[in-house]
Design an enzyme around this catalytic site. Structure first.
Site, short mmCIF file in Angstrom:
data_model
loop_
_atom_site.label_atom_id
_atom_site.label_comp_id
_atom_site.label_asym_id
_atom_site.label_seq_id
_atom_site.Cartn_x
_atom_site.Cartn_y
_atom_site.Cartn_z
N GLY A 95 0.82 -1.28 0.00
CA GLY A 95 0.07 -0.01 0.08
C GLY A 95 0.96 1.33 -0.08
N LYS A 116 9.82 2.50 -0.67
CA LYS A 116 9.08 2.32 0.45
C LYS A 116 8.76 3.86 0.79
CE LYS A 116 8.06 -0.09 4.99
NZ LYS A 116 8.66 -0.97 5.88
N ASP A 128 -2.15 6.73 2.98
CA ASP A 128 -1.44 7.78 1.88
C ASP A 128 -0.40 7.47 1.21
OD1 ASP A 128 0.38 7.66 3.66
OD2 ASP A 128 0.33 9.65 4.53
N GLY A 129 -0.26 6.22 1.15
CA GLY A 129 1.01 5.67 0.53
C GLY A 129 2.42 6.01 0.90
N ARG A 186 6.20 -12.92 0.79
CA ARG A 186 5.75 -13.14 2.09
C ARG A 186 4.82 -14.47 2.43
NH1 ARG A 186 5.73 -7.49 3.72
NH2 ARG A 186 6.60 -6.60 1.73
N ASP A 255 2.19 -11.48 6.93
CA ASP A 255 2.44 -10.60 5.80
C ASP A 255 3.79 -9.86 6.07
OD1 ASP A 255 0.82 -9.29 7.74
OD2 ASP A 255 1.31 -7.42 6.82
P1 AMP Z 1 2.70 -3.24 7.97
O1 AMP Z 1 2.15 -4.18 9.03
O2 AMP Z 1 2.89 -2.10 8.72
O3 AMP Z 1 3.63 -3.81 7.36
O4 AMP Z 1 1.42 -2.87 6.97
C1 AMP Z 1 0.21 -3.31 6.85
C2 AMP Z 1 -0.49 -3.13 5.37
O5 AMP Z 1 -0.81 -1.73 5.56
C3 AMP Z 1 0.32 -3.21 4.36
O6 AMP Z 1 -0.60 -3.91 3.40
C4 AMP Z 1 0.83 -1.94 3.93
O7 AMP Z 1 0.97 -1.55 2.59
C5 AMP Z 1 -0.40 -1.01 4.56
N1 AMP Z 1 -0.08 0.28 4.88
C6 AMP Z 1 0.82 0.65 6.03
N2 AMP Z 1 1.03 2.13 6.03
C7 AMP Z 1 0.46 2.55 4.64
C8 AMP Z 1 -0.09 3.91 4.25
N3 AMP Z 1 0.70 4.98 5.06
N4 AMP Z 1 -0.46 3.84 3.14
C9 AMP Z 1 -0.97 2.85 2.57
N5 AMP Z 1 -0.92 1.65 2.94
C10 AMP Z 1 -0.18 1.50 4.09
MG MG Z 2 4.21 -5.20 6.28
#
Ligand code: AMP
Ligand code: MG
Length: 497
Positions: A95, A116, A128-129, A186, A255
């Protein structure tokens, strides 16, 4: 037009993009307002066969910031699912990360190049990506620290400040991390297809992973069974190595578990200062699911989720498939214990393995836990001790609330050392080679982030210098080995990217 590749920092291949369309979504990085290069990891660039100077040039910065993609890139966001704190999310995906493509490094290994924090993708949902600079710095420091410790990990090739604010608890400066991984496949990538009942995609993904990471298993009687064994073994070794340096990943959701056995997705991760087995730093881990001492068991739980995805490939007879998977999961525990116990023996300077060694090591850990001893320094200073008790003991003793509590253990340890054939000098060298002086300590990471946000990158550079070579003494930066003073202790770490 033949030599344009020389000026292009990356020559990319895109094997993941060639997988069927349900594996990914095309996603271009989003340009940023005022990109500024924080640093390029030059030694890593060299290992990867990249031109560090080209990366540091304005054309390189443009790519590292996501303002331009290299020629031949087919940027994409990978699709994946995952169990988050035990609950299944069918669609997660990249994301806030974009896979630019893959390069072949100097050893002939294929490595992912990912940005990233590069803006929204079809998997962003309401996010917000973007990534905040603080967590980008944290990931850079900790992943490079892991690499310095010799532990499998994704790497950090570069960091860029975007010049744009991102809104988290407060407005923070934004950043982009260029991450390098053996791959970004993953456990959750397998779950994504398995839970859709798409066994053909599971098979295609397994074939891709075997080809890319475990080519030797292709000839096994059942390559998928052999794949499961390999992933279980690498995961066991990885988590044992985490424990041996006091590392807490913090978000071991499926994940965030690499099929290649690398430490990946550094969020609220941290190294322990004083040894407390139930330590949790992550602010979102309220139940302590991912506490330091829970990690081996969680590793097995995550592998069970992986094994589930492979069941249809293991055997047509479901019962037989389950029995095979269960046997692998049992061997995972054995493998973990072997690696962990061998590692502990090495940490206390034992070369030969005798009955009672593990108990001896566990008794030290128990004493450390009771006495608030610093994990890293106890083992590091233990190397300095001689065969007989003398003033050299003081360094270790001072780490225990009651220094006398160490003496009883030390007497038993010396008795055991007397049975070793290796001399003190050789033991000392060996102990210093497995017991780091420097880890990326939480308070130092926080200081580096705070200073960087104020435009001062010197603390970050100093920290990186010591954690990149953690087994060497750095007299001018000796203070970086010091545990936090009470007012410096960081109690909580946050995801917040
Ligand atoms: P994480 O556990 O932090 O690795 O993230 C879990 C999920 O949330 C993943 O699919 C990420 O891509 C998504 N994600 C985390 N932060 C953001 C963000 N700021 N914008 C979009 N997607 C996010
Ligand atoms: Mg992650």
């Amino acid at each position: 037009m033949t030599e344009t590749a020389a000026a292009e920092p990356f020559v990319l291949d895109n094997s993941y993009a060639r997988l069927p369309s349900e594996f990914h979504a095309r996603a271009m990085p989003t340009a940023v307002a005022a990109a500024r290069l924080i640093r390029v990891n030059r030694p890593l660039a060299v290992q990867l066969g990249l031109d560090a100077q080209a990366l540091e040039s304005p054309a390189g910065l443009d790519i590292l910031a996501g303002n331009r993609v290299p020629k031949g890139a087919e940027p994409l966001a990978m699709a994946y699912a995952g169990h988050q704190f035990g609950n299944f999310s069918p669609v997660l995906g990249d994301g806030r990360a974009v896979l630019l493509g893959e390069i072949i490094d100097r050893n002939g290994a294929r490595r992912d190049i990912q940005l990233k924090g590069a803006g929204r993708t079809p998997f962003s949902s309401r996010g917000d990506g973007r990534a905040a600079l603080g967590p980008v710095i944290r990931e850079y420091v900790v992943s490079e620290g892991m690499a310095g410790l010799g532990i499998p990990t994704t790497r950090a090739l570069a960091m860029v400040a975007t010049g744009e604010p991102v809104l988290r608890m407060r407005a923070e400066p934004g950043g982009v991390l260029t991450r390098v991984a053996a791959s970004h496949v993953r456990v959750g990538t397998f779950e994504y297809f398995y839970r859709q009942g798409n066994n053909e995609a599971v098979r295609a993904l397994a074939d891709y992973v075997i080809d890319r990471h475990y080519p030797h298993v292709a000839d096994a009687d059942n390559p998928y069974h052999a794949l499961l064994e390999e992933v279980a073994a690498r995961t066991a070794d990885l988590i044992a190595q985490w424990l041996l340096v006091g590392f807490i990943h913090g978000v071991m959701n499926t994940d965030n578990v690499s099929i290649a056995g690398e430490t990946i997705d550094y969020g609220p991760c941290a190294f322990m200062d004083n040894y407390k087995p139930a330590t949790v730093y992550s602010s979102i881990d309220r139940g302590g699911r991912y506490a330091y001492n829970q990690q081996p068991g969680i590793g097995q739980w995550n592998l069970a989720r992986f094994a589930e995805c492979l069941l249809p490939l293991l055997d047509d007879d479901e019962e037989k498939a389950i029995a095979q998977a269960q046997a692998v999961l049992e061997r995972y525990i054995e493998r973990f214990e072997n690696t962990y116990h061998d590692g502990l023996a090495a940490k206390i300077g034992l070369q030969e393995r005798r009955e009672g060694d593990t108990e001896l090591a566990y008794d030290l850990l128990k004493c450390m836990a009771e006495q608030g001893a610093d994990f890293t320094l106890t083992f590091r200073h233990l190397a300095d001790l001689g065969q007989a008790s003398d003033s050299r003991d003081d360094g270790v003793r001072a780490l225990f609330d009651d220094p006398a509590a160490f003496d009883g253990w030390a007497a038993r340890w010396r008795q055991r050392l007397a049975e070793e054939t290796r001399d003190d000098a050789a033991r000392r060298v060996a102990m210093r080679a497995v017991n780091p002086a420097y880890i990326p300590r939480n308070h130092r990471i926080q200081q580096a982030i705070d200073a960087a946000e104020d435009g001062d990158y010197q603390p970050l550079e100093a920290l990186l210098a010591v954690v990149a070579r953690p087994f060497e003494d750095h007299p001018e930066l000796a203070d970086y080995a010091r545990p936090p003073a009470p007012e410096e202790v960081v109690q909580r770490t946050f995801c917040g990217t």
